[in-house]
Each structure stands twice: as C-alpha cells, then as structure tokens.
Design a protein around this motif. Sequence first.
Motif, PDB file in Angstrom:
ATOM      1  N   MET A   1       0.838  -1.187   0.000  1.00  0.00           N
ATOM      2  CA  MET A   1       0.000   0.000   0.000  1.00  0.00           C
ATOM      3  C   MET A   1       0.876   1.241   0.000  1.00  0.00           C
ATOM      4  N   ARG A   2       0.258   2.386  -0.365  1.00  0.00           N
ATOM      5  CA  ARG A   2       0.989   3.645  -0.368  1.00  0.00           C
ATOM      6  C   ARG A   2       0.278   4.634   0.551  1.00  0.00           C
ATOM      7  N   THR A  15      -4.864   1.621  -0.969  1.00  0.00           N
ATOM      8  CA  THR A  15      -4.820   0.235  -0.540  1.00  0.00           C
ATOM      9  C   THR A  15      -4.271  -0.670  -1.629  1.00  0.00           C
ATOM     10  N   ASP A  16      -3.972  -1.895  -1.244  1.00  0.00           N
ATOM     11  CA  ASP A  16      -3.477  -2.878  -2.208  1.00  0.00           C
ATOM     12  C   ASP A  16      -4.514  -3.187  -3.278  1.00  0.00           C
ATOM     13  N   THR A 211       5.514   3.831  -0.357  1.00  0.00           N
ATOM     14  CA  THR A 211       5.045   2.464  -0.178  1.00  0.00           C
ATOM     15  C   THR A 211       5.568   1.936   1.158  1.00  0.00           C
TER      16      THR A 211
END
Length: 212
Positions: A1-2, A15-16, A211
């Motif tokens: 995720m960032r 989110t992923d 990230t």
Amino acid sequence: MRLTHYGHACVLVETDAAKRVLIDPGTYSHDFENLRDIDLILVTHAHPDHLDAERLRALVEHNPHTTIVHGPGATEALTGLPGTVATPGDKLTIGGVEVTVTGGGEHACIHPDLPSSDNNGYLLDGTVLHPGDALDPLHAPVDVLLVPAGGPWMKIQEGIDYLRAVAPRVAIPVHQAGLAPAHQQMHHQLLTKLAPAGTEVVVLEHGTAQTV
C-alpha cells in the motif's frame, strides 16, 4: 500500500486493492484539496484540525462518488454531504474498503472543565489504524499504525506506550502540527528510539507518496 501525509492528522491511504481513502482533512493540513478519485473519506471527529468542512465540501464536489464516514458529532458540520454516521464497533464496507470503527468513542481528555467530544478510530482492511485523538487499545494485530506524536491531550510517553502496546510492523507519526519543528523532530526520534522490536518508524515527507 501507499501512504501520503498531508500534514497533521490527514493521510491518504492507497490500498493494495487500488482504493483511495482520505482521513481527517483538517485546517492544519494542506495540499489535499486537489485530490481526485477518492473512494472514501473518514473523519475521526469534528475538531477543526481534523475536519475543515469548507475545504471538504469543495473536495467532494470534485469527487462526487465518494462517501464520508464520521461520528455523530460531525453531522451538523457535514449537512448536505454524502455521509454515513458510525460509532465504535461498527463494521462497514464502502467503496470496496472494509472499515472497522475502533476505540472507546470519546476524545482523550484535554481538561475536565472542557466539553468532551466523540472520537472514532478507523481500521482499514484490517491493516491500517488511525486512532484519531485517543490512544485506546486495540486487541487485534495492526500492520500500519498512524501514531499521534503530540497534542494538548497527550504527552510523548503516552504515545510511546501506545506504540509499544499496538506493536505494528510500521508506525507513521502524525498529529504533529501543534509542535515546534524542533519538538517534532525530538518526538519522532523518541518514537523511533523507543519503538518495540520489529516496528519500523517511518516519517513521511509532506505530500510524497511512500510504499510501506
């Protein structure tokens, strides 16, 4: 995720699953105004440093499909906006994001003679926790903790003890705008030095996605 920190308590979580969640766009935060494709906005409580209602309204105009999740105390300020009232214990799925509302429901005490405020913590997809303005324990694993670094309702010892109790993989210091720059640096260093084994403290550069 960032994650991207827009100052103080405001963080964008990507989110992923490629969902974009903005938390606590308040008066002490800046540069979030031009964000687009926001799936969900979370407001922990109605204090201005967590909720700038005027700028939030403008943001919603540019993100017409977003939904705001907030506690009862923010309802009046958000009248007319696409909102969902939630309280601790609620579990929601909005815009493809799972949100668990955490905490005891009350802002940490600044002084007994001041009126109290409600407060929601938010756990996103079971991984990222933003506690708002309270250091309530969470009896569940947390991957990324947005840990308060300062405020009139806390001292840094309490932030360190909370970080140790949660023991995330990564801790991101937030809620620092009320501190002088020298004290911000000091509190970040203390959180880093006294973090539990296995926890990495990452201080995000303003407005730069990272990230984690």
